[in-house]
Design an enzyme around this catalytic site. Sequence first.
Site, PDB file in Angstrom:
ATOM      1  CG  ASP A 329      -2.295  -0.627   0.933  1.00 53.66           C
ATOM      2  OD1 ASP A 329      -2.556  -1.532   0.076  1.00 53.66           O
ATOM      3  OD2 ASP A 329      -2.741  -0.946   2.405  1.00 53.66           O
ATOM      4  CE  LYS A 432     -10.635   1.245   1.141  1.00 54.36           C
ATOM      5  NZ  LYS A 432     -12.378  -0.037   1.931  1.00 54.36           N
TER       6      LYS A 432
END
Length: 672
Positions: A329, A432
């Site tokens: 990520d 998110k």
Amino acid sequence: MYSIPFLDLPPLASAGGTVRLPGSKSISNRVLLLASLSEGHTDVADLLDSDDTQVMLNALRQLGCRIEPQPDGALRVHGLGGQLPVRQAQLFLGNAGTAMRPLTAALALLASTHGAAFELSGVPRMHERPIGDLVDALRQLGCAVDCLGQEGYPPLKLGTGSPLTLQLAQPICVRGDVSSQFLTALLLALPLVAQQQAIVIEVVGELISRPYIEITLNLLARFGVQVQRDGWQRFTIPAGSRYRSPGRVPVEGDASSASYFIALGAIASGAQPITIEGVGLSSIQGDIRFVEAARLMGADITGEANRLHIRRGAWPLKAIELDCNHIPDAAMTLAVMALYADGTTTLRNIASWRVKETDRIAAMANECRKLGATVEEGADFIRITPPASPKHWRPASIHTYDDHRVAMCFSLAAFNPAGLPVRIEDPKCVGKTFPDYFETLFEVCNAPASAIPVICIDGPTASGKGTLASEVAQRLGYHLLDSGALYRATALAAKDAGVSLDDEPALARLAAQLPLAFRDHKVFLGGRDITDPLRLESTGGMASRVSQHLAVRTALHGLQQSFRRLPGLVADGRDMGTVIFPDAALKVFLTATAEQRAQRRHKQLISKGIAANIDSLLADLRERDLRDSSRTHAPLKPAEDALKLDNSELDIEQSVRVVMNWWQGKTAFSGN
């Protein structure tokens, strides 16, 4: 959070200051699930408040788990102890992989042992994210798992409503080369059925994103389950395993989110470093190894157990070639750092990007190209060469693909050497994992005042400039300056203090020390809510008299200019475009006649149940217009370059549309 269609970032110059990170998404959702499955209650401190954690919390509540906020800010989760009070539910899990995958495994096992049935679904993108390898592993165990749409993808039906016998004697095989979340899901779920015998998981192929498995194993141990690991291919859950609450679990700051501010320090820190609090060198999160990658590119990073300090080191940054399997990520942030590097950067072993919230390899390639970079992409790599010189950079409207990490990564492009703005489409997608990301970014970033855009909306009393300015500011995510509120507040302060409205020196002293605060669309004077008194006709009349005094206007001048803050400002008043912000990019002057304004004000007052006489209103407006336009200092008049808007026959939405169109034409994104 900016819940607007787009957010324009002006060219940013430098950064410095302290950032407190939100809790880790990966840790938050793992801890919530473990706490819900445990015996006893768990107080979860510093939990991330985001879209992904909210869908997990909502799902746990639907399943009968009691969750209570505590006075110290922690969230108390009353564990179910492996029981299942609710045996049928339809759970919507948005686009949260950290909720969908673990809940699929846990509920498939619980449905089998308790005779339950559940349906799990999400947003359309979630139904495109593969889960077939986890489904195959659960079917090996004897769980009933049906794909309700395309095979191998959500939505899913788990269980039949009747108890099923599980096959636990043989090792469960699961692929490790698509997503580590499949293995994490099994590791979190299988202790629920390991009371009588040990259960073995075997990983087929190379296990990617191993640091996330380390997070899972660390948290399992905290909840009383010690998994035995044989390399990265075989995991054994011992017989007699059961979850016990550790009592209290603090959630670390999110190491993936830290990557943006590590990059910020490497790109833009000046005399003051970027300090990150909430995560440090002793983090259990694998993405903390982003520190190593950033150092390879030239960042100067020091830190302690729970804190990092970042300064610009080598400049330009150094191009690197890196296997990013260990930081899947956070590696996205390296792609944007590559735009500031000397040479070509290659990021390899990132095939998992293809099956995340969007196809991240394609997304990063597309958006980097918009900025002027040369990009090559493959099945599991991306190669980025930055623009050859400042003149090769281009202003870009960044499409974010409903992917929080794309939005946060490309905010860093606002430091480009060409001094160009960057537009972030759908900025609310950061909700998110980091809802306040842009607000946090602006707190530590600096830009020359001339680079921060200002829209001025001037006009006479009751022309609707306040409502128009407020709506435009809201659409753009800009700060709002209601200059009339400052003069009205000064008038109210004078009334409270018994100061004559003709006592210029005393009024100026009051204005210079005005204890004014704007919060939640309300105005406070010395802590007292003056929102309603501020709007009274009598207060407006007093403000008009106060504004005639040069000393008062001088005292408020600096205060008004201080509202020019990132990402931009909409200012309304009578001299915003002529005196306070003469360099404003857009100046609007409202031209409705006194008669039209009197009619409008009369309707407003009557609708609020306030008695009003239209002739008195008209006389008062004409008196104020004369006073405002004939005063010696900063008289009411349009700036020479102002665009005149007759809003007599326009409703507020039509007026906003006109101003937004004018503004769009002034920006670098006029073609968008």
